[in-house]
Design a protein around this motif. Structure first.
Motif, PDB file in Angstrom:
ATOM      1  N   VAL A  21      66.545  19.428   6.144  1.00 53.58           N
ATOM      2  CA  VAL A  21      65.186  18.999   6.434  1.00 53.58           C
ATOM      3  C   VAL A  21      64.547  19.999   7.393  1.00 53.58           C
ATOM      4  O   VAL A  21      65.199  20.486   8.314  1.00 53.58           O
ATOM      5  CB  VAL A  21      65.161  17.560   7.005  1.00 53.58           C
ATOM      6  CG1 VAL A  21      65.906  17.456   8.316  1.00 53.58           C
ATOM      7  CG2 VAL A  21      63.752  17.051   7.156  1.00 53.58           C
ATOM      8  N   LEU A  22      63.273  20.347   7.138  1.00 55.79           N
ATOM      9  CA  LEU A  22      62.513  21.255   7.993  1.00 55.79           C
ATOM     10  C   LEU A  22      61.646  20.440   8.933  1.00 55.79           C
ATOM     11  O   LEU A  22      60.919  19.543   8.493  1.00 55.79           O
ATOM     12  CB  LEU A  22      61.635  22.176   7.138  1.00 55.79           C
ATOM     13  CG  LEU A  22      60.629  23.058   7.892  1.00 55.79           C
ATOM     14  CD1 LEU A  22      61.357  24.079   8.774  1.00 55.79           C
ATOM     15  CD2 LEU A  22      59.695  23.760   6.914  1.00 55.79           C
ATOM     16  N   ARG A  23      61.709  20.783  10.215  1.00 53.41           N
ATOM     17  CA  ARG A  23      60.847  20.190  11.233  1.00 53.41           C
ATOM     18  C   ARG A  23      60.134  21.324  11.957  1.00 53.41           C
ATOM     19  O   ARG A  23      60.777  22.204  12.518  1.00 53.41           O
ATOM     20  CB  ARG A  23      61.664  19.365  12.224  1.00 53.41           C
ATOM     21  CG  ARG A  23      62.307  18.171  11.574  1.00 53.41           C
ATOM     22  CD  ARG A  23      63.092  17.328  12.554  1.00 53.41           C
ATOM     23  NE  ARG A  23      63.658  16.203  11.831  1.00 53.41           N
ATOM     24  CZ  ARG A  23      64.781  15.589  12.176  1.00 53.41           C
ATOM     25  NH1 ARG A  23      65.437  15.969  13.249  1.00 53.41           N
ATOM     26  NH2 ARG A  23      65.224  14.585  11.445  1.00 53.41           N
ATOM     27  N   VAL A  24      58.804  21.296  11.938  1.00 50.25           N
ATOM     28  CA  VAL A  24      58.011  22.363  12.545  1.00 50.25           C
ATOM     29  C   VAL A  24      57.356  21.847  13.819  1.00 50.25           C
ATOM     30  O   VAL A  24      56.848  20.725  13.860  1.00 50.25           O
ATOM     31  CB  VAL A  24      56.956  22.913  11.556  1.00 50.25           C
ATOM     32  CG1 VAL A  24      56.067  23.959  12.218  1.00 50.25           C
ATOM     33  CG2 VAL A  24      57.649  23.500  10.327  1.00 50.25           C
ATOM     34  N   TYR A  25      57.365  22.690  14.839  1.00 50.20           N
ATOM     35  CA  TYR A  25      56.795  22.368  16.149  1.00 50.20           C
ATOM     36  C   TYR A  25      55.732  23.398  16.509  1.00 50.20           C
ATOM     37  O   TYR A  25      55.876  24.586  16.201  1.00 50.20           O
ATOM     38  CB  TYR A  25      57.880  22.425  17.233  1.00 50.20           C
ATOM     39  CG  TYR A  25      58.908  21.341  17.132  1.00 50.20           C
ATOM     40  CD1 TYR A  25      58.795  20.178  17.891  1.00 50.20           C
ATOM     41  CD2 TYR A  25      59.999  21.464  16.282  1.00 50.20           C
ATOM     42  CE1 TYR A  25      59.747  19.174  17.815  1.00 50.20           C
ATOM     43  CE2 TYR A  25      60.955  20.462  16.188  1.00 50.20           C
ATOM     44  CZ  TYR A  25      60.817  19.325  16.957  1.00 50.20           C
ATOM     45  OH  TYR A  25      61.761  18.326  16.864  1.00 50.20           O
ATOM     46  N   LEU A  26      54.680  22.941  17.180  1.00 54.16           N
ATOM     47  CA  LEU A  26      53.727  23.873  17.784  1.00 54.16           C
ATOM     48  C   LEU A  26      54.457  24.651  18.866  1.00 54.16           C
ATOM     49  O   LEU A  26      55.352  24.115  19.530  1.00 54.16           O
ATOM     50  CB  LEU A  26      52.554  23.122  18.407  1.00 54.16           C
ATOM     51  CG  LEU A  26      51.544  22.522  17.446  1.00 54.16           C
ATOM     52  CD1 LEU A  26      50.535  21.678  18.206  1.00 54.16           C
ATOM     53  CD2 LEU A  26      50.834  23.610  16.654  1.00 54.16           C
ATOM     54  N   ALA A  27      54.084  25.905  19.040  1.00 52.75           N
ATOM     55  CA  ALA A  27      54.727  26.734  20.063  1.00 52.75           C
ATOM     56  C   ALA A  27      53.713  27.736  20.595  1.00 52.75           C
ATOM     57  O   ALA A  27      52.697  28.015  19.960  1.00 52.75           O
ATOM     58  CB  ALA A  27      55.935  27.461  19.470  1.00 52.75           C
ATOM     59  N   GLY A  28      54.011  28.241  21.781  1.00 49.57           N
ATOM     60  CA  GLY A  28      53.195  29.278  22.402  1.00 49.57           C
ATOM     61  C   GLY A  28      54.086  30.385  22.927  1.00 49.57           C
ATOM     62  O   GLY A  28      55.277  30.164  23.166  1.00 49.57           O
TER      63      GLY A  28
END
Length: 153
Positions: A94-101
Motif C-alpha cells: 500500500v502507498l501512503r503519501v505525505y506532504l513534505a517540505g
C-alpha cells in the motif's frame, strides 16, 4: 523444534501484513516535486513521488526521511497525509503519501531518478504519473492552488 504459531496463523487466515510504501509530496513555493523512474522497465520514464518501503522497526516518517536523503540528497520535514491508501502490487503493498517540505539549503538531486521536475497545479498533467500516484495528484491539485494563492497574493 520451534514453531512460529503467530506467523503461521496470520498467513493461514490471510491476515499477513501488507508492505507499506511511503511517498513524499515535497512542496515548495506552490509546486510539488515529481521524479522520473529509471526502473523497472515497465515504470521507467513514468513519474512518481519520491519514497520507498518502510523497513522493519521504522516509522513511516522515519522511512520517508531516510528515502528522501538516499534518493534526493535532501533533509525533509513530514506533514499530513495526502489522500487515502493506494493499493500496489495486487494488494500486497500500500502507498501512503505525505506532504513534505525541504529542510536547509540543499536542493533535490536525481540520485536514483532520471529526472526531477517542480510542477505547479496547472502543470501536473504534463507528466505521465504511475497509476498509484494519480489519485494523490488529484488530491494535491487544490492544495497547490491554495498554497500558490497564499504565497502570491
Amino acid at each position: 523444534m520451534l514453531i512460529d504459531l503467530a506467523g503461521s496463523s496470520a498467513v493461514r487466515s490471510g491476515r499477513a501484513r501488507r508492505q507499506v510504501v511511503v511517498g513524499a509530496a515535497i512542496v515548495l513555493d506552490g509546486r510539488v516535486l515529481a521524479c522520473a523512474r529509471t526502473h523497472p522497465p515497465g515504470a521507467a520514464g513514468k513519474w512518481e513521488f519520491p519514497g520507498g518501503k518502510v523497513e522493519s522497526g521504522e516509522t513511516e516518517t522515519d522511512a520517508l526521511i531516510r528515502e528522501c536523503r538516499e534518493e534526493l540528497g535532501v533533509a525533509i520535514t513530514v506533514g499530513d497525509r495526502v489522500g487515502p491508501d493506494q493499493p500496489l502490487g495486487h494488494g500486497r503493498s500500500v502507498l501512503r503519501v505525505y506532504l513534505a517540505g525541504l529542510l536547509g539549503p540543499a536542493q533535490p538531486t536525481a540520485l536514483e531518478h532520471s529526472a526531477l521536475r517542480w510542477l505547479a497545479a496547472d502543470e501536473l498533467d504534463q507528466v505521465t504519473w504511475l497509476p498509484a500516484d494519480r489519485p494523490i495528484v488529484a488530491e494535491l491539485r487544490p492544495l497547490l492552488h491554495a498554497g500558490s494563492r497564499r504565497h502570491d497574493g
